[in-house]
Design a protein around this motif. Structure first.
Motif, mmCIF file in Angstrom:
data_model
loop_
_atom_site.group_PDB
_atom_site.id
_atom_site.type_symbol
_atom_site.label_atom_id
_atom_site.label_comp_id
_atom_site.label_asym_id
_atom_site.label_seq_id
_atom_site.Cartn_x
_atom_site.Cartn_y
_atom_site.Cartn_z
ATOM 1 N N LEU A 1 0.829 -1.207 0.000
ATOM 2 C CA LEU A 1 0.000 0.000 0.000
ATOM 3 C C LEU A 1 0.866 1.262 0.000
ATOM 4 O O LEU A 1 0.494 2.270 -0.611
ATOM 5 C CB LEU A 1 -0.935 -0.017 1.203
ATOM 6 C CG LEU A 1 -1.995 -1.126 1.189
ATOM 7 C CD1 LEU A 1 -2.812 -1.103 2.473
ATOM 8 C CD2 LEU A 1 -2.899 -1.036 -0.039
ATOM 9 N N VAL A 2 2.003 1.213 0.677
ATOM 10 C CA VAL A 2 2.939 2.342 0.623
ATOM 11 C C VAL A 2 3.412 2.565 -0.807
ATOM 12 O O VAL A 2 3.424 3.698 -1.317
ATOM 13 C CB VAL A 2 4.146 2.099 1.561
ATOM 14 C CG1 VAL A 2 5.280 3.082 1.272
ATOM 15 C CG2 VAL A 2 3.720 2.214 3.025
ATOM 16 N N GLU A 3 3.817 1.487 -1.467
ATOM 17 C CA GLU A 3 4.321 1.621 -2.833
ATOM 18 C C GLU A 3 3.228 2.122 -3.776
ATOM 19 O O GLU A 3 3.487 2.945 -4.662
ATOM 20 C CB GLU A 3 4.870 0.271 -3.296
ATOM 21 C CG GLU A 3 6.148 -0.126 -2.545
ATOM 22 C CD GLU A 3 6.603 -1.537 -2.846
ATOM 23 O OE1 GLU A 3 5.800 -2.314 -3.425
ATOM 24 O OE2 GLU A 3 7.747 -1.871 -2.495
ATOM 25 N N LYS A 4 2.009 1.658 -3.579
ATOM 26 C CA LYS A 4 0.892 2.104 -4.408
ATOM 27 C C LYS A 4 0.595 3.574 -4.168
ATOM 28 O O LYS A 4 0.372 4.341 -5.130
ATOM 29 C CB LYS A 4 -0.334 1.261 -4.082
ATOM 30 C CG LYS A 4 -1.585 1.602 -4.884
ATOM 31 C CD LYS A 4 -2.705 0.627 -4.535
ATOM 32 C CE LYS A 4 -3.929 0.834 -5.390
ATOM 33 N NZ LYS A 4 -4.979 -0.186 -5.113
ATOM 34 N N THR A 5 0.586 3.972 -2.914
ATOM 35 C CA THR A 5 0.310 5.375 -2.566
ATOM 36 C C THR A 5 1.364 6.294 -3.159
ATOM 37 O O THR A 5 1.045 7.358 -3.717
ATOM 38 C CB THR A 5 0.249 5.527 -1.038
ATOM 39 O OG1 THR A 5 -0.774 4.666 -0.514
ATOM 40 C CG2 THR A 5 -0.052 6.962 -0.634
#
Length: 207
Positions: free
Chosen positions: A73-77
């Protein structure tokens, strides 16, 4: 906005309310949750559903307990250009001025961080955790409630430390490993393994 809408995300909401930060919505990739109201807060869907708010909101990625999901989710954000929320710290947390704290963390009530502690990024430190001198907690780690960590311990990227565990001084918990709840860790733990028990022993590989 907070990634996730489960139990931990709701606890992050409670923390935000205690420190005066407005939460406008939960985020969840599962389409069946979009539109639901949880603890008076709407689930707004996935990041593409809120592109119009991209410059107006900050995203809490440490609203999910799974280290691997948190990292994704960090990478997506980051890829979609949203801004990360600052580290959220409950007012009851004891913090030495000699500690170094990164971004996107959630540090819950009753926690003690003594001196020369390094907390990297997107880490969950749950309620009543004791982190001693010269410890380092690396990116994406999740530490469950009531964990006791002695001095000079390194917990490497993506590890999960189960509820009520204790970790002996001068040990290293390898990346993406899991410590079972209630364990006592007295020796180094290799990467991507499950250790549990008193004392903690190897249970299985997580590869």
């Amino acid at each position: 906005m907070i990634w996730g809408c489960g139990g931990h995300a709701r606890e992050v909401l409670h923390l935000c309310e205690q420190i005066g930060i407005e939460v406008t919505g939960f985020l969840d990739e599962r389409p069946e949750y979009k539109g639901q109201i949880i603890d008076d807060i709407p689930v707004l869907g996935d990041l593409p559903d809120i592109f119009s708010l991209q410059e107006k909101v900050r995203i809490v990625c440490a609203g999910v307990g799974s280290p691997s999901l948190k990292k994704r989710l960090v990478e997506k954000t980051r890829k979609l250009g949203f801004q990360f929320a600052d580290t959220l710290i409950h007012p009851s947390v004891f913090m030495s001025k000699r500690n170094r704290i990164g971004v996107g963390n959630v540090i819950c009530e009753g926690t003690i961080l003594t001196t020369n502690v390094i907390i990297d990024n997107f880490i969950i430190i749950n309620r009543s955790v004791n982190i001693s001198h010269d410890d380092r907690i690396e990116n994406y780690v999740t530490i469950a409630p009531g964990v006791q960590i002695a001095g000079n311990v390194t917990i490497q990227e993506g590890a999960y430390i189960g509820i009520g565990s204790s970790i002996r001084e001068k040990t290293t918990i390898g990346p993406w490993s899991v410590i079972g709840g209630g364990s006592f860790v007295k020796e180094d733990v290799p990467e991507q393994t499950l250790y549990a028990g008193v004392p903690a022993k190897f249970k299985k590989n997580l590869l």
